[in-house]
Design an enzyme around this catalytic site. Structure first.
Site: not given
Length: 301
Positions: A80, A182, A197, A219, A253
């Site tokens: 990919d 944050r 991702y 997160a 990339q």
């Protein structure tokens, strides 16, 4: 069956640091495919870096821009990541792409290497399904000047440094303030990138036909800060308020180092990538194969 494509550009995965066995395998695969395309009546043009790094000789070579202007079809052999790089470059030329998977996942390179001899002939003869994928146009603005500009097919990611703490980010949509966040970072993903991702960070899968983006915090400090899906007609702006060693990645990339006050804007590109799939292909086939759906033991009464 005679090919409707006169000239075919051939692209490969050509890391110069690859192990000798992998490099030999790549060269053998490219040679087999080039010979097969020639037997189908296609004139094969090998991308210049592919030919040089794979040691492939006997065929004319050209750079990506020349292939975009002279070839009717691009055939990408790799994973990919290889397809992402070629897709971004050829989108402005409108050249359709077929992907033969020589990588790990193959979400957008969907023909198995051991099946190309049976799958390609009807596609070359015009029996295929076409799939258009949107691109994102992103830039980094510093003191009112664009200092970095890139296209992305999967995602634009604002990330903290490896050893630094959280980032503080201001998020705007079409110039309207949305939130101060944050987090370790923020992902802006296209439907194509929603299975990359963004999915690992807890985002939803978006069907590639949807004209939208998904914003996924990485997160987040506040657990109520959740992924949100937006229409792709909007302009998204992310401002770096605080945090050290932050960067913006485009399809993982290309990368831009960020300074406080930098503004990363993301909007829909005017260009789209054209993928050709075997007749009868559906996105759900890909999800079942790559995410291993329906592989559990059958339920018993």
């Amino acid at each position: 069956m005679k090919s409707i494509f006169r000239q075919v550009g051939l692209f490969g995965k050509y890391q110069t640091t690859a192990a000798p066995a992998l490099a030999a395998s790549t060269r053998a695969a490219l040679e087999d495919i080039a010979e097969f395309l020639s037997s189908q009546g296609c004139e094969v043009v090998v991308e210049r870096d592919t030919a040089a790094n794979a040691g492939l000789t006997g065929y004319p070579t050209a750079d990506v821009v020349a292939i975009g202007t002279q070839c009717d079809l691009g055939l990408v052999v790799g994973g990919d990541g290889t397809m992402l790089g070629i897709g971004r470059q050829l989108a402005r030329h409108g050249v359709p792409l077929i992907g033969i998977n020589q990588g790990r996942l193959g979400f957008i390179t969907d023909i198995r290497l051991d099946q190309f001899r049976t799958v390609l002939p009807p596609m070359l003869a015009g029996e295929y399904d076409e799939d258009h994928r949107s691109l994102m146009h992103a830039n980094v603005v510093r003191d009112g000047q664009a200092v970095f500009d890139a296209l992305a097919m999967n995602d634009v990611v604002v990330n903290r440094g490896a050893t630094s703490g959280m980032l503080e980010l201001n998020l705007e949509v079409d110039g309207h303030f949305v939130a101060n966040q944050r987090a370790d970072g923020l992902i802006v993903a296209s439907p194509t990138g929603s299975s990359a991702y963004a999915l690992s960070a807890g985002g939803p899968l978006l069907h590639p036909a949807l004209p939208g983006y998904v914003l996924v915090p990485i997160a987040p400090h506040t657990l109520s800060n959740r992924p949100i899906v937006l229409p792709d007609a909007v302009e998204i702006t992310i401002e770096l308020v605080s945090g050290r060693d932050a960067s913006a990645n485009f399809d993982m990339q290309s990368l831009a180092s960020l300074m406080h006050g930098d503004r990363i804007t993301v909007r829909r590109s005017q260009h789209k990538v054209r993928f050709l799939h075997p007749k009868g292909w559906t996105y759900f086939d890909t999800l079942r194969k790559k995410l291993h759906w329906n592989e559990g033991a059958p339920l018993t009464p």
